[in-house]
Scaffold this motif. Structure first.
Motif, PDB file in Angstrom:
ATOM      1  N   UNK A 138       0.833  -1.212   0.000  1.00 59.58           N
ATOM      2  CA  UNK A 138       0.000   0.000   0.000  1.00 59.58           C
ATOM      3  C   UNK A 138       0.866   1.260   0.000  1.00 59.58           C
ATOM      4  N   UNK A 139       1.862   1.257   0.893  1.00 64.32           N
ATOM      5  CA  UNK A 139       2.726   2.438   1.007  1.00 64.32           C
ATOM      6  C   UNK A 139       3.428   2.717  -0.315  1.00 64.32           C
TER       7      UNK A 139
ATOM      8  N   UNK B   2     -11.974  13.345   8.311  1.00 61.21           N
ATOM      9  CA  UNK B   2     -12.502  12.803   9.559  1.00 61.21           C
ATOM     10  C   UNK B   2     -13.549  11.720   9.297  1.00 61.21           C
ATOM     11  N   UNK B   3     -13.657  11.301   8.036  1.00 62.26           N
ATOM     12  CA  UNK B   3     -14.506  10.157   7.713  1.00 62.26           C
ATOM     13  C   UNK B   3     -15.992  10.471   7.632  1.00 62.26           C
ATOM     14  N   UNK B   4     -16.358  11.760   7.568  1.00 62.48           N
ATOM     15  CA  UNK B   4     -17.784  12.102   7.523  1.00 62.48           C
ATOM     16  C   UNK B   4     -18.311  12.198   6.093  1.00 62.48           C
TER      17      UNK B   4
ATOM     18  N   UNK C  31      -7.792   2.337   4.379  1.00 58.55           N
ATOM     19  CA  UNK C  31      -7.984   3.715   4.810  1.00 58.55           C
ATOM     20  C   UNK C  31      -7.727   4.709   3.691  1.00 58.55           C
ATOM     21  N   UNK C  32      -8.077   4.332   2.458  1.00 62.45           N
ATOM     22  CA  UNK C  32      -7.555   5.089   1.322  1.00 62.45           C
ATOM     23  C   UNK C  32      -8.073   6.527   1.243  1.00 62.45           C
TER      24      UNK C  32
ATOM     25  N   UNK D 217       0.174   8.121   6.712  1.00 61.85           N
ATOM     26  CA  UNK D 217       0.286   8.790   5.409  1.00 61.85           C
ATOM     27  C   UNK D 217       1.642   9.464   5.213  1.00 61.85           C
ATOM     28  N   UNK D 218       2.603   9.166   6.099  1.00 58.94           N
ATOM     29  CA  UNK D 218       3.870   9.920   6.064  1.00 58.94           C
ATOM     30  C   UNK D 218       4.586   9.821   4.724  1.00 58.94           C
TER      31      UNK D 218
END
Lengths: 418, 418
Positions: free
Chosen positions: A15-16, A89-91, A146-147, A187-188
């Protein structure tokens, strides 16, 4: 168990790696758009500076135009930065790409006709929207954990970095801005790749970074500081913190107030646009129009007596009025200039060179106003030289603590007690 | 509601102010103890270096002595760093002050007789225990919110800073070490005050900071870097990350393994002490005893060919053996020297000056091994010059991501996916 662990590790690094590759694409795309936006903004500023007396009269109409294009094409994206935070924030899931041209044209209009506003809000929206759309394409073929959030942070870093050409500050801004006190290290790597790519790209396309190595002219050395020196820095940090906090607080209050006060947004922007136009004419004929980079330049030109003691107050008032009346633009660049002007007059009070004070104010009013500590320290060192790190740290620590939980990003969360 | 808000704000800033005052006291106290500990350790190192062939034979007995004093006086504090973390994470309340003399004497013994170990574990325990006891005194008169954790972080910052004289790194180490990815900003001001006070105090008492401005001799400028340069840095970061991670993983594994393998801790430390003593004699007569600052010095003395390609492996192996056999000491200083030696040989592979590689390794093996990103970057710039910030950042970012969730601090929590 070991097998599941290895599977997790494999998936994580895969993924990274994919995100890093996507980060290059996002960084380059965002860098190009940032450069176009930034160069266009410079052109607007140049035209306004030259023809101020012709253009300022049309500020109210410019405001109506901004309202009109959002009303016609962008009702759903009118609340730009809040939408960006809601994805983080996932909203919410989706950032329509049309928020980019709308925010760009809106900001250009504000600046062309002499409003006082920033530009990073737009840059961050550019980054977030581009990245969100690239991310949704990637998602169709590859499943990334968590894309939504990953792409959002990657895009924000690219947007900030492409405009200001401060890659480290941009990375930490994107990592820490969603939830103060929490660093989205997941996400670094993509944020780093995107941020550096965007800075390279926009610089290659001609966007210039603001940079002055002030320690080359001033003689403050970290090893010479003592308790009195540190207490002075802390006292300045306190002042900067309160001003940054007040900026965020009053802006929030007036936005609500004006929304209730005026029966329609058109009326609001017409009347307030006229008020702002008159104020801009009265107070030094356009000195407070635009991003405030003119004031920052005056702080660091080495000529004394070209900054007024009240510059920071007027810049702050006019920026708050502009942004709460319906005009489009960012808050960060004005925070830089408010901080510089305040620091310029505050420095000598504590026995410092005005330029030293201005540099400290540049970073730490932004620190308090945006409620992001690491980004502010890094903006400071990337703009004024890495050797300023200890000074920026002390001033920003105090400024950050005296922010009273206010932020220009009203959708931001806070993960610690203050 | 407004009244409650003001009450909260008043209490928060009152608390912060009291904690800052307490921070000065804690910083000075910890600085004094750190200085005594550090100077004593320097003396032990000097004696051992001079009389290596007399002292190394007694390493197993030294180990038994360490076991004995802990068995007699400190059964409850044998698990030093874990106890510190448990207070930070709210699982425990009290750190007895006797953990300080025990850890100090234990570490001196390890170093005097030629074990390979660090010292920051002790310094952090000194800071945490002193601060915890000061905190419990303060608590009797004043009610401070979250005071256990506040005082713990304050003390850890003071302990780290007093020993290494790197105040910024110490502040962020204390803020970020408890939960990776979360910054305990609530404690920012007291940690800053304590950290700076401790650094001042221990420096005034004669403890010297390790500092080399390597950019004065090398010519790497942030503005000259390109994609290839950055990819090389990333590749080095990957290597450093894996080594730091392996250090933490193998240490954890061997500690468990030895605890099960040997029927009693005395037997363990006697047998393993003898094994380590023989290895120390065989491998370059004490080159790998102590903190490894001798190796770091060799890396940066400008003389070529005095670092062997296998130095980092042997230093790593002997440190892990020492620490998993029951000897007392820290892990951070060995991580610095392992990183420097590795970077010294890895640098030229990528076309860099060995010293440049050594500096990058110094910070980033620590980064991965301790799972603390900001502290590592700041240790780097506070040791090798602030202008190294972009390089340390890139290398440490990658190193941090390739840590595979290992840490020398086994009680640490992680707040993000990796």
């Amino acid at each position: 168990m070991i097998k599941a662990l290895f599977k997790h590790i494999y998936k994580y690094y895969k993924d990274t790696f994919i995100l890093a590759i996507a980060g290059v694409v996002i960084g380059v795309l965002v860098g190009i758009i940032d450069a176009a936006f930034g160069l266009g903004l410079n052109a607007c500023t140049a035209i306004r500076t030259k023809y101020f007396w012709y253009l300022i009269w049309f500020l109210p109409l410019g405001g109506v135009f901004v309202w009109f294009i959002y009303h016609q094409f962008g009702k759903s994206v009118a609340n730009g930065m809040k939408m960006v935070f809601h994805v983080g924030l996932g909203k919410n899931n989706k950032l329509p790409i049309r928020m980019v041209p709308l925010a760009v044209i809106g900001t250009w209009t504000t600046h062309l006709f002499g409003g006082s506003a920033g530009r990073e809000g737009v840059a961050v929206q550019i980054g977030a929207a581009v990245s969100n759309n690239v991310g949704r394409l990637v998602d169709k073929t590859i499943d990334i954990e968590n894309s939504r959030k990953m792409f959002l942070i990657t895009g924000m870093a690219a947007g900030f970095s492409g405009l200001f050409c401060t890659p480290l500050a941009a990375i930490f801004f994107a990592l820490e801005v969603l939830v103060a006190g929490k660093l989205e290290y997941h996400a670094l790597i993509p944020a780093t790749v995107a941020s550096i790519s965007a800075a390279f790209t926009s610089r290659a396309l001609g966007l210039r970074k603001f940079h002055i190595n002030i320690l080359e002219t001033l003689n403050y050395h970290p090893s010479t500081y003592n308790a009195v020196f540190l207490l002075k820095l802390a006292a300045m940090g306190l002042c900067f913190g309160i001003v940054g906090s007040l900026f965020a607080l009053i802006l929030r209050y007036l936005r609500l107030k004006f929304a209730f006060r005026f029966s329609s947004p058109v009326k609001k922007v017409l009347i307030m646009g006229a008020v702002i136009a008159v104020l801009m004419m009265v107070f030094h004929q356009g000195r407070y129009s635009g991003t405030g980079s003119n004031l920052v330049a005056l702080c660091f030109d080495g000529i004394t007596d070209d900054i007024y003691a009240y510059d920071w107050i007027l810049k702050m008032a006019l920026t708050i009025l502009t942004l709460s009346s319906g005009f489009i633009g960012g808050e960060v660049a004005p925070l830089f200039s408010i901080g510089s002007c305040l620091g310029y007059v505050l420095g000598p009070v504590f026995g410092f060179d005005p330029m030293f004070g201005a540099a400290l104010g540049f970073a730490s009013v932004f620190c308090s106003g945006s409620n992001t500590l690491l980004a502010a320290i890094l903006v400071g060192v990337e703009s004024f030289g890495y050797s300023m790190l200890p000074f920026f740290s002390v001033v920003c620590f105090v400024s950050f603590i005296f922010n009273f939980n206010n932020s220009i990003f009203t959708a931001q969360r806070v993960a610690f007690t203050r």
